[in-house]
Design a protein around this motif. Structure first.
Motif, short mmCIF file in Angstrom:
data_model
loop_
_atom_site.label_atom_id
_atom_site.label_comp_id
_atom_site.label_asym_id
_atom_site.label_seq_id
_atom_site.Cartn_x
_atom_site.Cartn_y
_atom_site.Cartn_z
N ILE A 51 0.68 -1.16 0.01
CA ILE A 51 -0.03 -0.02 -0.26
C ILE A 51 0.89 1.32 -0.01
N LYS A 52 0.75 1.93 -0.84
CA LYS A 52 1.59 3.37 -1.08
C LYS A 52 1.11 4.24 0.25
N ILE A 53 1.78 4.33 1.26
CA ILE A 53 1.41 5.15 2.33
C ILE A 53 0.92 6.64 2.19
N ASP A 54 1.50 7.35 1.29
CA ASP A 54 1.28 8.82 0.96
C ASP A 54 0.00 8.92 0.08
N SER A 55 -0.55 7.69 -0.44
CA SER A 55 -1.76 7.80 -1.22
C SER A 55 -3.22 7.86 -0.52
N ILE A 56 -2.92 7.66 0.69
CA ILE A 56 -4.18 7.63 1.64
C ILE A 56 -5.11 9.02 1.72
N ILE A 57 -6.05 9.04 1.56
CA ILE A 57 -6.88 10.35 1.43
C ILE A 57 -8.48 10.08 1.71
N PHE A 58 -8.91 10.99 2.44
CA PHE A 58 -10.44 11.25 2.56
C PHE A 58 -10.88 12.22 1.73
N SER A 59 -12.29 11.77 1.35
CA SER A 59 -13.04 12.84 0.52
C SER A 59 -13.19 14.21 1.47
N PRO A 60 -13.54 15.26 0.51
CA PRO A 60 -13.86 16.46 1.66
C PRO A 60 -14.95 16.39 2.66
#
Length: 237
Positions: A82-91
């Protein structure tokens, strides 16, 4: 004398106002996640991603050598990487996306569900629209790099700038910086714009309104331009 007394009373009232005690009342507290100490100590816990509304958390946990995402008090499926810097939440905080690898193929996982498989996906390219209804990212297929929006891949290019995806404030339009044969251009809603020798490396597409944006470009004479473009609807005849 009366004036002096009045002034002293006024000053003392100001001092009291500045030093007055404030009482904090805790309205409520909600548990939005937990850090399992046994997992954290034995497997190692990495950076925590927090939603913009501070109501959701997500992080990578490694169990038996394979990483998985823990969020909203539940575990996602384990992947090979898993690319750790790719984790995002929607606004709005209701959706979570990240890039994972399984059996040599890269995919975006949205709310626990894997999307299409690609040769590679750029880590910092994941972008939710302001209304949280659209998810875009840059993926590599057999014919080159493309921007995928809600599972639908766009036209392939030789180059797409990793952090250039930009939605309009009303979430209707999407733009990004792409290139082909050493010429670079803006792509708006899958329509290619004017070509330039290069863009400023850290420049981004800035939306001034739902129908107008600007960006920095460099000409073959090494001049730096601020280009402003406006979207106009063309009536079909």
């Amino acid at each position: 004398m009366k004036k002096i007394i009045l002034v002293m009373m006024f000053v003392s009232s100001l001092m009291y106002a500045e030093t007055a005690e404030v009482r904090l009342i805790r309205e409520k507290e909600n548990i939005i996640g937990s850090l399992d100490q046994s997992i954290a100590i034995s497997a190692g816990m990495q950076d925590i991603t927090i939603s913009t509304d501070n109501m959701h958390v997500a992080y990578i946990v490694r169990s038996q050598g394979r990483p998985h995402i823990y969020w909203n008090n539940k575990n996602d499926f384990p992947y090979d990487d898993i690319k750790i810097d790719s984790i995002i939440f929607s606004p709005n905080g209701n959706h979570l996306a990240y890039i994972a690898n399984l059996y040599g193929k890269w995919m975006v996982v949205l709310n626990g569900s894997p999307q299409g498989q690609y040769e590679d996906i750029k880590s910092n390219s994941l972008k939710f629209s302001p209304d949280s209804k659209r998810l875009a990212y840059i993926a590599k297929g057999f014919s080159g790099w493309c921007v995928v929006v809600n599972k639908k891949p766009g036209k392939a290019y030789e180059f797409i700038k990793e952090d250039s995806i930009s939605f309009s404030p009303d979430s209707i339009h999407i733009s990004y910086i792409a290139g082909f044969y050493n010429q670079y251009f803006i792509v708006l809603d899958e329509q290619k714009g004017s070509e330039y020798n290069m863009f400023v490396s850290n420049a981004k597409i800035i939306w001034d309104s739902p129908t107008m944006y600007h960006y920095l470009a460099i000409s073959n004479k090494r001049d730096i331009y601020v280009i402003t473009e406006k979207i106009e609807k063309v009536e079909k005849k």
